[in-house]
Design a protein around this motif. Structure first.
Motif, PDB file in Angstrom:
ATOM      1  N   ASN A   1       1.719  -4.171  -3.285  1.00 50.03           N
ATOM      2  CA  ASN A   1       1.321  -2.779  -3.045  1.00 50.03           C
ATOM      3  C   ASN A   1       0.786  -2.515  -1.709  1.00 50.03           C
ATOM      4  OD1 ASN A   1       1.681  -2.029  -5.971  1.00 50.03           O
ATOM      5  ND2 ASN A   1       0.013  -3.332  -6.385  1.00 50.03           N
ATOM      6  N   ASP A   2       0.631  -3.693  -0.715  1.00 50.87           N
ATOM      7  CA  ASP A   2       0.416  -3.368   0.460  1.00 50.87           C
ATOM      8  C   ASP A   2       1.691  -2.658   1.153  1.00 50.87           C
ATOM      9  OD1 ASP A   2      -2.011  -4.600   0.499  1.00 50.87           O
ATOM     10  OD2 ASP A   2      -1.551  -6.581   0.789  1.00 50.87           O
TER      11      ASP A   2
ATOM     12  N   LEU B   1       8.317  -9.210  -2.433  1.00 57.11           N
ATOM     13  CA  LEU B   1       6.937  -9.344  -2.738  1.00 57.11           C
ATOM     14  C   LEU B   1       6.192  -8.524  -3.437  1.00 57.11           C
ATOM     15  CD1 LEU B   1       4.748 -11.398  -1.394  1.00 57.11           C
ATOM     16  CD2 LEU B   1       4.571  -9.935   0.698  1.00 57.11           C
ATOM     17  N   GLY B   2       6.841  -7.333  -3.745  1.00 52.74           N
ATOM     18  CA  GLY B   2       6.137  -6.209  -4.302  1.00 52.74           C
ATOM     19  C   GLY B   2       5.404  -5.130  -3.300  1.00 52.74           C
TER      20      GLY B   2
ATOM     21  N   PRO C   1       5.014 -15.285  -4.389  1.00 49.95           N
ATOM     22  CA  PRO C   1       4.569 -15.442  -5.865  1.00 49.95           C
ATOM     23  C   PRO C   1       5.450 -14.735  -6.865  1.00 49.95           C
ATOM     24  CG  PRO C   1       3.387 -13.681  -4.549  1.00 49.95           C
ATOM     25  CD  PRO C   1       4.445 -14.455  -3.483  1.00 49.95           C
ATOM     26  N   PRO C   2       5.443 -15.208  -8.068  1.00 46.17           N
ATOM     27  CA  PRO C   2       6.268 -14.458  -9.079  1.00 46.17           C
ATOM     28  C   PRO C   2       5.922 -13.063  -9.272  1.00 46.17           C
ATOM     29  CG  PRO C   2       5.204 -16.418  -9.844  1.00 46.17           C
ATOM     30  CD  PRO C   2       4.734 -16.184  -8.628  1.00 46.17           C
ATOM     31  N   LEU C   3       7.122 -12.289  -9.535  1.00 52.66           N
ATOM     32  CA  LEU C   3       6.712 -10.684  -9.607  1.00 52.66           C
ATOM     33  C   LEU C   3       7.719 -10.551 -11.017  1.00 52.66           C
ATOM     34  CD1 LEU C   3       5.488  -8.266  -7.807  1.00 52.66           C
ATOM     35  CD2 LEU C   3       8.146  -8.162  -7.111  1.00 52.66           C
ATOM     36  N   ALA C   4       7.020  -9.610 -11.667  1.00 54.52           N
ATOM     37  CA  ALA C   4       7.567  -9.213 -12.914  1.00 54.52           C
ATOM     38  C   ALA C   4       8.118  -8.002 -12.537  1.00 54.52           C
ATOM     39  CB  ALA C   4       6.311  -8.739 -14.201  1.00 54.52           C
TER      40      ALA C   4
ATOM     41  N   ARG D   1       7.749   0.203  -9.962  1.00 48.85           N
ATOM     42  CA  ARG D   1       6.856  -0.041  -8.740  1.00 48.85           C
ATOM     43  C   ARG D   1       7.197   0.471  -7.692  1.00 48.85           C
ATOM     44  NH1 ARG D   1       7.343  -5.227  -9.462  1.00 48.85           N
ATOM     45  NH2 ARG D   1       5.394  -5.647 -10.480  1.00 48.85           N
ATOM     46  N   ASN D   2       6.195   0.774  -6.977  1.00 48.18           N
ATOM     47  CA  ASN D   2       6.427   1.457  -5.303  1.00 48.18           C
ATOM     48  C   ASN D   2       7.390   0.470  -4.617  1.00 48.18           C
ATOM     49  OD1 ASN D   2       4.867   3.643  -6.387  1.00 48.18           O
ATOM     50  ND2 ASN D   2       3.041   3.060  -5.391  1.00 48.18           N
TER      51      ASN D   2
END
Length: 524
Positions: free
Chosen positions: A73-74, A96-97, A175-178, A183-184
């Motif tokens: 989310n960053d 990374l999300g 890191p694991p990401l569902a 997701r944005n």
């Protein structure tokens, strides 16, 4: 459940379990050695990224970003010209999300300050030539990453930037990401009717949809090779080309930018079969001999059969915008339609065109274009951080006002007419006249100004200003206005001429009659 809710539910089901990391994994496993990206710089050697290498390096870069504190989310500024590093940075953020904020590299400091502040960006990934500008304009960034080249041209990363190569952590995993299609994912800033661009927010589902539908509309195959020279920070190259290539498991050949002199050499060496282009590029290529080639089609602003005959390739038309992710109107390759048409509505969207009386426009009429889909899936999620713009963009039935006017012929073919939101089209770039007007008014040298587009033989149109001078304007008014524009606007937004007038023509409600001003200008 009403019909629209049923359709919306189906659209969401179509992307269930699918996000960008899923797409990366698909082809890395199914065709690991197939080239995804072939980099053709103007300086240096050709380089190739297979689907497996793309995923591995994107994940290694994501791990490096995470090690330096960037998390899900960053927001991350990706301020780069076309380059492999742009592609890797964009996909790394997805792994990374984080949210990749791809920004126009022709932006000035004023723009970058706004982009960084509006998104609260934590860092920037860029090229050496932009580091000083970003440091000056975005002092709140935690760190800046720089490549060792400017879109292929060798250049040392400045000392106050982290070298791109050092950010890549091959011995770590992000890191694991569902899996979360909603997701944005990314932000692209698009010009609007106000003096500040709007931040168009995409989800992962939006990217998957853009790739899937863009590929389907032009019937991309696994063995296709697309040439990409339009800027990756725009939807055209991101959605129509990069993501369509990824969805179909095909190959894209990436250049730093358009080069007419290099076009055919690169196209022939890699046996390119398609590209997304703009009228400017087509006109520039018309001055070069046309060799025997492998192109199946080009996509551009409208169906151009005469250009197609000249180049020996079908030139298809389409319409789309950052908010629609892909083509909302397009030319079917099997039935391209008449010259100048942008095609017919895409079956994946609801389209309506309303005349000045608010009724559906009929044959021979021009009307306002509205489009409806599922926000966050088939349409953009929102204008990030701008609830007022969101409220204004959609009506009570979720119809999105595109700001474009479309003409319908007697057989139902659609043609782009103009922008109702006072936009200019400068060499493929959307430019808000009001943004330029606001900058000119900042000088204090004019009482009033109006910016309009002057037709241009290569760039479609260029901005020019009509100004009523203030009492303190002075004899160097024109030079001072142009100088101020150069300091505060990207180069394609700088006015090409300033016309000093005593008054401005008016229409109803005392609005400036800009069409009258356009009529005064001879095409360049």
């Amino acid at each position: 459940m009403d019909l629209k809710r049923q359709i919306d539910s189906t659209r969401k089901l179509a992307v269930a379990g699918q996000d960008v990391p899923w797409l990366l994994r698909q082809w890395a496993e199914r065709a690991p050695d197939k080239p995804f990206l072939i980099w053709e710089p103007f300086d240096g050697e050709t380089r190739v990224w297979s689907y497996r290498r793309l995923r591995d390096e994107a994940r290694a870069l994501a791990a490096g970003l995470h090690a330096r504190g960037v998390g899900a989310n960053d927001f991350v500024l990706v301020h780069m010209d076309n380059s492999p590093e742009f592609v890797l940075a964009w996909y790394a953020c997805a792994e990374l999300g984080a949210v990749a904020v791809s920004t126009n590299t022709r932006s000035v400091a004023r723009d970058l300050t706004y982009f960084a502040d509006h998104t609260s960006a934590v860092c920037a990934i860029t090229q050496p030539r932009f580091v000083a500008l970003i440091r000056e304009a975005c002092p709140n960034l935690e760190f800046v990453v720089s490549t060792d080249n400017d879109a292929g041209a060798p250049a040392e990363p400045p000392r106050d930037a982290i070298p791109f190569a050092e950010l890549v952590e091959h011995d770590r995993e992000p890191p694991p990401l569902a899996v979360d299609p909603l997701r944005n994912l990314s932000v692209q800033f698009t010009s609007g009717t106000t003096s500040r661009p709007k931040a168009v927010l995409w989800t992962h589902a939006n990217a998957v949809w853009a790739g899937r539908i863009s590929a389907a509309h032009v019937q991309l195959r696994h063995d296709d090779v697309g040439l990409v020279f339009l800027p990756l920070f725009h939807t055209n190259a991101q959605g129509y080309s990069m993501l369509a290539t990824h969805w179909s498991g095909s190959t894209m050949v990436l250049q730093p930018k358009f080069s007419a002199s290099r076009f055919w050499d690169v196209s022939l060496r890699h046996r390119a079969t398609w590209c997304s282009t703009i009228p400017y590029a087509i006109r520039a290529l018309a001055t070069y001999p046309v060799p025997s080639h492998f192109y199946r089609f080009w996509g551009t602003a409208s169906h151009l059969p005469e250009a197609g005959r000249h180049f020996g390739v079908e030139v298809l038309g389409w319409w789309g915008m950052t908010e629609t992710l892909t083509h909302g109107i397009y030319t079917d390759p099997h039935h391209p339609g008449p010259p100048g048409s942008i095609g017919r509505p895409a079956p994946e969207y609801d389209i309506r065109i309303l005349n000045e009386h608010g009724r559906p426009a009929g044959p021979g009429e021009t009307g306002q274009l509205y489009i409806r889909g599922v926000r966050g899936v088939t349409l953009f999620k929102e204008y990030y951080g701008n609830p007022r713009a969101n409220a204004k963009a959609f009506d009570e039935n979720d119809w999105f006002d595109t700001g474009d006017r479309i003409r319908i012929d007697e057989h139902g073919w659609l043609y782009f007419s103009d922008r109702s939101k006072d936009m200019l089209k400068v060499g493929g770039e959307n430019v808000a006249a009001s943004e330029i007007e606001a900058v000119i008014m900042q000088t204090g040298l004019v009482e009033e100004c109006a910016v309009v587009g002057q037709k241009h033989h290569m760039l479609d149109e260029v901005p020019v200003a009509f100004v009523i001078p203030s009492a303190n304007a002075g004899p160097d008014l024109v030079e001072r206005i142009v100088s101020h524009c150069r300091e505060n606007l990207a180069d394609f937004k700088v006015v090409r001429a300033v016309h000093v007038v005593e008054d401005l023509p008016r229409s109803t409600l005392e609005k400036v009659a800009k069409q009258e001003l356009r009529d005064r200008l001879e095409p360049l």
